[in-house]
Enzyme design. Structure first.
Site, PDB file in Angstrom:
ATOM      1  N   ILE A  65       0.899  -1.158   0.000  1.00 19.99           N
ATOM      2  CA  ILE A  65       0.000   0.000   0.000  1.00 19.99           C
ATOM      3  C   ILE A  65       0.938   1.209   0.000  1.00 19.99           C
ATOM      4  O   ILE A  65       1.918   1.252   0.747  1.00 19.99           O
ATOM      5  CB  ILE A  65      -0.944  -0.015   1.229  1.00 19.99           C
ATOM      6  CG1 ILE A  65      -1.818   1.238   1.298  1.00 19.99           C
ATOM      7  CG2 ILE A  65      -0.207  -0.158   2.544  1.00 19.99           C
ATOM      8  CD1 ILE A  65      -2.903   1.169   2.405  1.00 19.99           C
ATOM      9  N   SER A  66       0.684   2.180  -0.864  1.00 21.55           N
ATOM     10  CA  SER A  66       1.603   3.314  -0.993  1.00 21.55           C
ATOM     11  C   SER A  66       1.651   4.151   0.279  1.00 21.55           C
ATOM     12  O   SER A  66       0.695   4.188   1.060  1.00 21.55           O
ATOM     13  CB  SER A  66       1.167   4.217  -2.148  1.00 21.55           C
ATOM     14  OG  SER A  66       0.991   3.478  -3.325  1.00 21.55           O
ATOM     15  N   GLN A  67       2.762   4.851   0.434  1.00 20.58           N
ATOM     16  CA  GLN A  67       2.938   5.833   1.515  1.00 20.58           C
ATOM     17  C   GLN A  67       1.786   6.858   1.436  1.00 20.58           C
ATOM     18  O   GLN A  67       1.390   7.258   0.328  1.00 20.58           O
ATOM     19  CB  GLN A  67       4.278   6.506   1.225  1.00 20.58           C
ATOM     20  CG  GLN A  67       4.713   7.583   2.146  1.00 20.58           C
ATOM     21  CD  GLN A  67       5.932   8.311   1.560  1.00 20.58           C
ATOM     22  OE1 GLN A  67       6.312   8.102   0.397  1.00 20.58           O
ATOM     23  NE2 GLN A  67       6.525   9.158   2.354  1.00 20.58           N
TER      24      GLN A  67
END
Ligand code: SAH
Length: 219
Positions: A65-67
Site C-alpha cells: 500500500i503506498s505511503q
C-alpha cells in the site's frame, strides 16, 4: 460521560499535518478524504500499528500500500471536481481507490493478483464504498465497458503507457503514473490529452512496484 475518541482519528490528523500538508498538499477535498478514510482497515493485522506511518507497507503477494503522501499527491494531481469517472490500475488494498471515490463519481479499479482483487473487493463492500468497482485482470487492456475515463491513475510502474489506456481516456483527461522500468529512476508523471495528443509533465521521483502482465512481453 465523555464521548470516546477514536485513537486512529488522532493518528490521521497527525498524518495529514506532518506528512501531507507539511509537504505542500493544499487541496482541501484531498485533505478531508485522507482525514476520513480508516487506513488501518486496509493493511494486514501484523502492520496495523504502523498504518499511519510515513512509508509504504506490505499487503501480501510482495505488493504494498503506498505511503500516505504518495496517495495524496497522486490524488491532488488528478484534480477531481466530483463528477469524474476514474480508472485505477493496481487496486492493491483498495485504499487509493477509496480516497479517489470520495472525490469523483465512480472508480473502476483493476488488480492482477487474484487474492488481492478478492480481498479488496470484499473490504470495499463491507465498508460500504459502493462507487468503487474492482476487477481481477491485467490493467494493460483497460476496462472497455466502463470507458471513456476522465482520469487514469496507474499505481504500479509501467515502462511505457499502454495504448489502450490512452485510447480509453477522454480528450481533456489526465493520466497520472509512475513512469520507468528502473526502481531508482521512476518519475511521477502527468499526461494531459489535448486534441488526441499527450502532453507530458514530469513531477517528482517515486518508487513503485513494477507493472506486470502483458506489458512485460512488449518492453
Ligand atoms: N493502489 C494500491 C497500491 C498499489 S501497489 C493501494 O492503494 O493499496 C501496486 C499494485 O499493482 C499491486 O497490487 C500489483 O499486484 C498491481 N499490478 C501490477 N501490475 C498490474 C497490472 N498489469 N494490472 C493490474 N494491477 C497490476
Amino acid at each position: 460521560m465523555k464521548p470516546k475518541t477514536d485513537p486512529n482519528s488522532k493518528l490521521r490528523t497527525d498524518m495529514v499535518k506532518h506528512q501531507i500538508e507539511a509537504r505542500g498538499i493544499s487541496d482541501k477535498r484531498v485533505i478531508n478524504a485522507m482525514l476520513n478514510v480508516p487506513r488501518h482497515l486496509f493493511v494486514p493485522e501484523d502492520v496495523k500499528s504502523e498504518a499511519y506511518e510515513d512509508y509504504p507497507l506490505p499487503i501480501g503477494d510482495g505488493q504494498t500500500i503506498s505511503q500516505p503522501y504518495i496517495v495524496a499527491i497522486m490524488t491532488e494531481l488528478a484534480r477531481l471536481k466530483g463528477d469524474e469517472i476514474v480508472l485505477e490500475i493496481g487496486t492493491g488494498s483498495g485504499y487509493q481507490a477509496v480516497i479517489l471515490s470520495l472525490l469523483c463519481r465512480e472508480v473502476y479499479t483493476i488488480e492482477i493478483v487474484e487474492d488481492l482483487a478478492k480481498s479488496a473487493g470484499k473490504r470495499l463492500k463491507d465498508l460500504g464504498y459502493d462507487n468503487v468497482h474492482v476487477k481481477y485482470g491485467d490493467g494493460y487492456l483497460g476496462w472497455t465497458e466502463a470507458q471513456p475515463f476522465d482520469v487514469v491513475i496507474i499505481t504500479c510502474a509501467p515502462p511505457y503507457l499502454p495504448d489502450s489506456l490512452v485510447s480509453q481516456l477522454k480528450d481533456g483527461g489526465r493520466i497520472i503514473a509512475p513512469m520507468g522500468e528502473e526502481y531508482e529512476t521512476q518519475t511521477l508523471t502527468v499526461f494531459e490529452k489535448k486534441d488526441g495528443k499527450l502532453i507530458k509533465y514530469d513531477h517528482e521521483p517515486v518508487r513503485f512496484v513494477p507493472m506486470k502482465g502483458k506489458i512485460e512481453d512488449k518492453k
